[in-house]
Scaffold this motif. Structure first.
Motif, PDB file in Angstrom:
ATOM      1  N   ASP A 296      27.789  27.790  40.562  1.00 46.04           N
ATOM      2  CA  ASP A 296      28.934  28.493  39.981  1.00 46.04           C
ATOM      3  C   ASP A 296      28.490  29.891  39.580  1.00 46.04           C
ATOM      4  O   ASP A 296      27.740  30.066  38.620  1.00 46.04           O
ATOM      5  N   LEU A 297      28.923  30.900  40.339  1.00 51.49           N
ATOM      6  CA  LEU A 297      28.664  32.293  40.007  1.00 51.49           C
ATOM      7  C   LEU A 297      29.939  32.922  39.462  1.00 51.49           C
ATOM      8  O   LEU A 297      31.041  32.548  39.846  1.00 51.49           O
ATOM      9  N   ASP A 298      29.782  33.884  38.558  1.00 48.16           N
ATOM     10  CA  ASP A 298      30.917  34.591  37.969  1.00 48.16           C
ATOM     11  C   ASP A 298      30.877  36.064  38.354  1.00 48.16           C
ATOM     12  O   ASP A 298      29.887  36.757  38.098  1.00 48.16           O
ATOM     13  N   LEU A 299      31.953  36.538  38.956  1.00 52.81           N
ATOM     14  CA  LEU A 299      32.110  37.954  39.261  1.00 52.81           C
ATOM     15  C   LEU A 299      32.693  38.636  38.029  1.00 52.81           C
ATOM     16  O   LEU A 299      33.684  38.173  37.455  1.00 52.81           O
ATOM     17  N   CYS A 300      32.095  39.741  37.605  1.00 53.29           N
ATOM     18  CA  CYS A 300      32.465  40.412  36.352  1.00 53.29           C
ATOM     19  C   CYS A 300      32.467  41.925  36.552  1.00 53.29           C
ATOM     20  O   CYS A 300      31.967  42.429  37.567  1.00 53.29           O
ATOM     21  N   ALA A 301      33.004  42.637  35.571  1.00 50.41           N
ATOM     22  CA  ALA A 301      33.006  44.107  35.630  1.00 50.41           C
ATOM     23  C   ALA A 301      32.950  44.680  34.227  1.00 50.41           C
ATOM     24  O   ALA A 301      33.713  44.269  33.345  1.00 50.41           O
ATOM     25  N   LEU A 302      32.053  45.624  34.011  1.00 50.07           N
ATOM     26  CA  LEU A 302      32.092  46.495  32.838  1.00 50.07           C
ATOM     27  C   LEU A 302      32.905  47.728  33.204  1.00 50.07           C
ATOM     28  O   LEU A 302      32.756  48.260  34.309  1.00 50.07           O
ATOM     29  N   TYR A 303      33.767  48.189  32.301  1.00 47.21           N
ATOM     30  CA  TYR A 303      34.583  49.367  32.607  1.00 47.21           C
ATOM     31  C   TYR A 303      34.527  50.363  31.455  1.00 47.21           C
ATOM     32  O   TYR A 303      34.307  50.007  30.298  1.00 47.21           O
ATOM     33  N   GLN A 304      34.733  51.610  31.802  1.00 47.22           N
ATOM     34  CA  GLN A 304      34.864  52.695  30.822  1.00 47.22           C
ATOM     35  C   GLN A 304      35.949  53.618  31.334  1.00 47.22           C
ATOM     36  O   GLN A 304      35.880  54.117  32.467  1.00 47.22           O
ATOM     37  N   LEU A 305      36.975  53.848  30.519  1.00 46.89           N
ATOM     38  CA  LEU A 305      38.096  54.697  30.898  1.00 46.89           C
ATOM     39  C   LEU A 305      37.885  56.117  30.377  1.00 46.89           C
ATOM     40  O   LEU A 305      37.041  56.365  29.518  1.00 46.89           O
ATOM     41  N   THR A 306      38.675  57.038  30.879  1.00 50.03           N
ATOM     42  CA  THR A 306      38.514  58.443  30.504  1.00 50.03           C
ATOM     43  C   THR A 306      38.893  58.698  29.052  1.00 50.03           C
ATOM     44  O   THR A 306      38.479  59.709  28.469  1.00 50.03           O
TER      45      THR A 306
END
Length: 451
Positions: A296-306
């Motif tokens: 079981d792998l998890d796809l993730c994302a860190l984000y930073q907006l303007t």
């Protein structure tokens, strides 16, 4: 069932999975699967071509499902629902194209037809005589007396995917011709003064204008021809790790990020032996092993907006994000088994890319293995407009359960994708998510979470 070239077998299953496979080897080109739906030997229009840039047929009967690595081998998948193929279509051609070389450099090229319901192999054809060909028709499904059969074809083309596609009636976008060099500046020559020209004679009076006539009704412009099929794609490597989506035409619409993986039998056996203590040691996050024992792998994302807002999109705590509101990133779901060909998908809304400063796509091992060692994965970024971008992860040689996949940055009006493929090893008691945060300087506050 292994087949000889030219032989055929009945296909009793109403829906099948087609697996194009080959052995990954140094210097071997990448290979892509495609399908063409034919009526009397030709496509009806460009929509009858299913491949990496046009993944689903309008009927839904044929889908390109992407690549999956398995140890030293690679596979590319097509799903074909034969019961849903339109009655007018009499043949579904199964083709392969080589990107960056010929099939003579591709070891172990083969195609398998599997029952979509149970996974039973119905047919297999191994190509053993490839040489300078850059495209191949490996096989085809065809109707015979109301039933479907599969034929092993093995016909090669030296003209690549473009030549194969045009042979069946597809209109392919031609590469832009090189621009001619700008003309060189010239020095004006000296001129001899000329006497002034005589004044022109007065023009005769214009005749009286005829009576005004009613304007002709506007003509309906002819319907614009659909654009030709675009075959370009981008593969990121260590030598060429970045690409500008802006320059590729990816300036709006949805950008779909797909993660596909394979753990092999060894990985599955390891997963079945793991318990709560072993998983808690992988970052002290209190994860539970799925009852199936699968990877079981998890796809993730860190984000930073303007505007300075920052956060994470991942399955833990149901932080799946949002597509039409900040952060304009959404995780489609959570594939807890890794057994489906579609893998995990995350979507970015490029209509709001001016609000996005940077996004880091990463993956964690949630259960089923201690680390990425022995696992294989491919990443594909498919913009709604422009060429798809893909890359394969290198072998993991450290005890890592978190990997940074790709960094997307928006600077100077340009959206750039950078291949990271960076395995990270968490410190004792530090979660994989916080490990990525610290490595890339996001500076978030973290609290325990689980699925």
């Amino acid at each position: 069932m292994s087949m000889l070239k030219g032989s055929n077998v009945p296909v009793p299953a109403p829906a099948v999975r087609v697996e194009l496979g080959w052995q990954a080897a140094p210097g071997a080109p990448d290979v892509d699967a495609s399908a063409l739906l034919l009526v009397s030997g030709k496509v009806r229009d460009d929509g009858d071509f299913v491949f990496y840039n046009q993944a689903v047929h309008a009927s839904g009967a044929v889908r390109h499902e992407g690549k999956r690595p398995a140890g030293g081998a690679m596979t590319d998948h097509l799903a074909v629902d034969l019961s849903a193929v339109e009655p007018a279509v009499d043949t579904v051609v199964l083709a392969a194209s080589a990107d960056g070389g010929s099939f003579g450099s591709v070891p172990g090229l083969h195609v398998r037809v599997l029952d979509a319901a149970g996974g039973t192999e119905l047919a297999r054809f191994d190509s053993r005589d490839a040489g300078s060909e850059t495209a191949f028709v490996l096989g085809e499904f065809y109707r015979r007396q109301g039933a479907w059969k599969f034929r092993a074809v093995g016909q090669g083309y030296d003209t690549g995917l473009a030549g194969l596609a045009t042979d069946f009636g597809i209109s392919v976008e031609e590469p832009a011709p090189p621009q001619p060099p700008a003309p060189q500046a010239t020095v004006p020559q000296a001129t001899v003064p000329q006497p002034p020209a005589a004044a022109p004679a007065p023009a005769p009076a214009a005749p009286a204008a005829p009576p005004a006539m009613a304007p002709a009704p506007p003509m309906t412009p002819p319907a614009a021809a659909p654009p030709p099929v675009r075959l370009t794609k981008v593969t990121l490597t260590k030598a060429a790790p970045a690409v500008s989506l802006t320059k590729q035409g990816g300036t709006s619409g949805a950008l779909r990020v797909n993660l596909n993986w394979s753990g092999g039998s060894a990985g599955k056996r390891l997963g079945k032996k793991l318990g709560r203590k072993a998983l808690e040691a992988m970052g002290a996050r209190g994860a539970l092993l799925p009852s199936s024992g699968e990877l079981d792998l998890d796809l993730c994302a860190l984000y930073q907006l303007t505007d300075g807002a920052a956060g994470v999109v991942h399955p833990l705590g149901n932080n799946f994000g949002a597509l039409h509101a900040p952060p304009y990133i959404q995780l489609d779901g959570d594939d807890r088994t890794g057994a489906v060909a579609a893998g995990e998908n995350l979507t970015l809304n490029l209509d709001h890319q001016d609000r996005i400063k940077r996004v880091l796509i990463f993956v964690t091992v949630y259960a089923g293995a201690r680390s990425f060692e022995g696992l294989s994965a491919t990443v594909t970024l498919q913009p709604q407009h422009g060429a798809p971008v893909d890359f394969t992860l290198d072998a993991c040689t450290v005890p890592s359960n978190v990997c940074a996949l790709a960094l997307i940055t928006h600077t100077g009006g340009e959206l750039v994708v950078q291949r990271e493929a960076r395995y990270l090893v968490p410190e004792p008691g530090v979660s994989p998510q916080r490990t990525v945060d610290q490595a890339y300087g996001w500076g978030l506050d973290w609290s325990p979470a689980r699925k």
